[in-house]
Design a protein around this motif. Structure first.
Motif, PDB file in Angstrom:
ATOM      1  N   LYS A 110       0.841  -1.204   0.000  1.00 49.52           N
ATOM      2  CA  LYS A 110       0.000   0.000   0.000  1.00 49.52           C
ATOM      3  C   LYS A 110       0.873   1.250   0.000  1.00 49.52           C
ATOM      4  O   LYS A 110       0.583   2.232  -0.689  1.00 49.52           O
ATOM      5  N   LEU A 111       1.968   1.191   0.791  1.00 45.10           N
ATOM      6  CA  LEU A 111       2.890   2.324   0.847  1.00 45.10           C
ATOM      7  C   LEU A 111       3.744   2.430  -0.414  1.00 45.10           C
ATOM      8  O   LEU A 111       4.066   3.529  -0.873  1.00 45.10           O
ATOM      9  N   LYS A 112       4.127   1.246  -0.957  1.00 45.82           N
ATOM     10  CA  LYS A 112       4.989   1.217  -2.137  1.00 45.82           C
ATOM     11  C   LYS A 112       4.579   0.021  -2.998  1.00 45.82           C
ATOM     12  O   LYS A 112       5.084  -1.087  -2.809  1.00 45.82           O
ATOM     13  N   PRO A 113       3.667   0.241  -3.943  1.00 47.57           N
ATOM     14  CA  PRO A 113       3.117  -0.886  -4.713  1.00 47.57           C
ATOM     15  C   PRO A 113       4.152  -1.731  -5.440  1.00 47.57           C
ATOM     16  O   PRO A 113       3.973  -2.939  -5.585  1.00 47.57           O
ATOM     17  N   GLN A 114       5.232  -1.135  -5.894  1.00 43.27           N
ATOM     18  CA  GLN A 114       6.263  -1.889  -6.626  1.00 43.27           C
ATOM     19  C   GLN A 114       7.414  -2.255  -5.684  1.00 43.27           C
ATOM     20  O   GLN A 114       8.562  -1.867  -5.896  1.00 43.27           O
ATOM     21  N   HIS A 115       7.102  -3.014  -4.644  1.00 39.61           N
ATOM     22  CA  HIS A 115       8.119  -3.396  -3.660  1.00 39.61           C
ATOM     23  C   HIS A 115       8.470  -4.867  -3.883  1.00 39.61           C
ATOM     24  O   HIS A 115       7.730  -5.776  -3.482  1.00 39.61           O
ATOM     25  N   ALA A 116       9.598  -5.107  -4.520  1.00 33.72           N
ATOM     26  CA  ALA A 116       9.969  -6.466  -4.934  1.00 33.72           C
ATOM     27  C   ALA A 116      10.134  -7.410  -3.749  1.00 33.72           C
ATOM     28  O   ALA A 116       9.703  -8.569  -3.796  1.00 33.72           O
ATOM     29  N   LYS A 117      10.743  -6.933  -2.665  1.00 38.02           N
ATOM     30  CA  LYS A 117      10.988  -7.818  -1.518  1.00 38.02           C
ATOM     31  C   LYS A 117       9.693  -8.203  -0.818  1.00 38.02           C
ATOM     32  O   LYS A 117       9.565  -9.321  -0.314  1.00 38.02           O
ATOM     33  N   ALA A 118       8.734  -7.277  -0.774  1.00 39.46           N
ATOM     34  CA  ALA A 118       7.442  -7.609  -0.170  1.00 39.46           C
ATOM     35  C   ALA A 118       6.735  -8.688  -0.975  1.00 39.46           C
ATOM     36  O   ALA A 118       6.159  -9.634  -0.427  1.00 39.46           O
ATOM     37  N   LEU A 119       6.784  -8.565  -2.296  1.00 39.28           N
ATOM     38  CA  LEU A 119       6.177  -9.583  -3.156  1.00 39.28           C
ATOM     39  C   LEU A 119       6.890 -10.928  -2.997  1.00 39.28           C
ATOM     40  O   LEU A 119       6.246 -11.986  -2.976  1.00 39.28           O
ATOM     41  N   PHE A 120       8.217 -10.875  -2.867  1.00 37.23           N
ATOM     42  CA  PHE A 120       8.969 -12.120  -2.642  1.00 37.23           C
ATOM     43  C   PHE A 120       8.521 -12.784  -1.341  1.00 37.23           C
ATOM     44  O   PHE A 120       8.278 -13.999  -1.292  1.00 37.23           O
TER      45      PHE A 120
END
Length: 202
Positions: A75-85
């Motif tokens: 929500k804070l940073k939609p393109q956050h690669a580590k969160a998606l990982f």
């Protein structure tokens, strides 16, 4: 020192963050979670404390809490690669293979230079075992090896050797296993597995 510091600076998020990381190293997950979540309250608009809180929750196998934290990161940073990982890691833990692969692929598309999602996606494809999945896994593992540091590539090279064995490529399996043995300590568990692969590829 940090206990003293937190009394003097109770609203400094970096102190709580350091306390949380030390608690993880001491395997005190209860304290680590308490401090990690405290950081999110002190720096609510910074995605990194939320990511760390999610990682600690995942270690404690509280997948629901970890997922909520990761959703907040996005929500804070939609393109956050580590969160998606990390969402992919949780999906794998809960045996949602489709969601895990979707998250890993999204993470890779955002940060193509991170080796972890490449390796994890490849492992998922190795478990599927279809020829198409194995071929993609091999490509992913080749990329992961080029991107990872020396300690990381030990496991990745073993995964590559397995992919080659399953594809019937004995020469590729031997090459991957021999490269692993060059970088792994003799007592490393993967060194034993690499020697087993060499026997299979003989």
């Amino acid at each position: 020192l940090l206990d003293n510091a937190v009394e003097r600076f109770p609203h400094e998020p970096r102190i709580a963050s350091k306390r949380a990381r030390i608690a993880v190293q001491l395997n005190d997950l209860e304290a680590a979670r308490r401090e990690a979540w405290r950081v999110t309250s002190l720096a609510p608009n910074d995605p990194e404390p939320w990511l760390f809180a999610a990682v600690v929750d995942n270690l404690a196998r509280d997948f629901e809490s970890a997922t909520r934290a990761l959703r907040h990161v996005l929500k804070l940073k939609p393109q956050h690669a580590k969160a998606l990982f990390q969402l992919g890691v949780i999906a794998e833990s809960t045996r949602d293979v489709t969601e895990a692969r979707r998250c890993y692929r999204s993470s890779i598309s955002i940060d193509p230079h991170a080796w972890e999602p490449l390796n994890n996606l490849a492992l998922s494809l190795l478990e599927e075992g279809s020829p198409e999945a194995l071929r993609e896994a091999r490509v992913l593992l080749d990329r992961a090896i080029r991107l990872g540091s020396a300690p990381d590539t030990i496991v990745t090279r073993y995964n590559l050797a397995l992919a080659c064995i399953k594809l019937g490529d004995k020469a590729g399996a031997k090459a991957a296993a021999n490269e692993l043995l060059k970088s792994a300590p003799a007592e490393h568990p993967m060194a034993t597995q690499a020697r087993r692969v060499l026997k299979l590829a003989a």
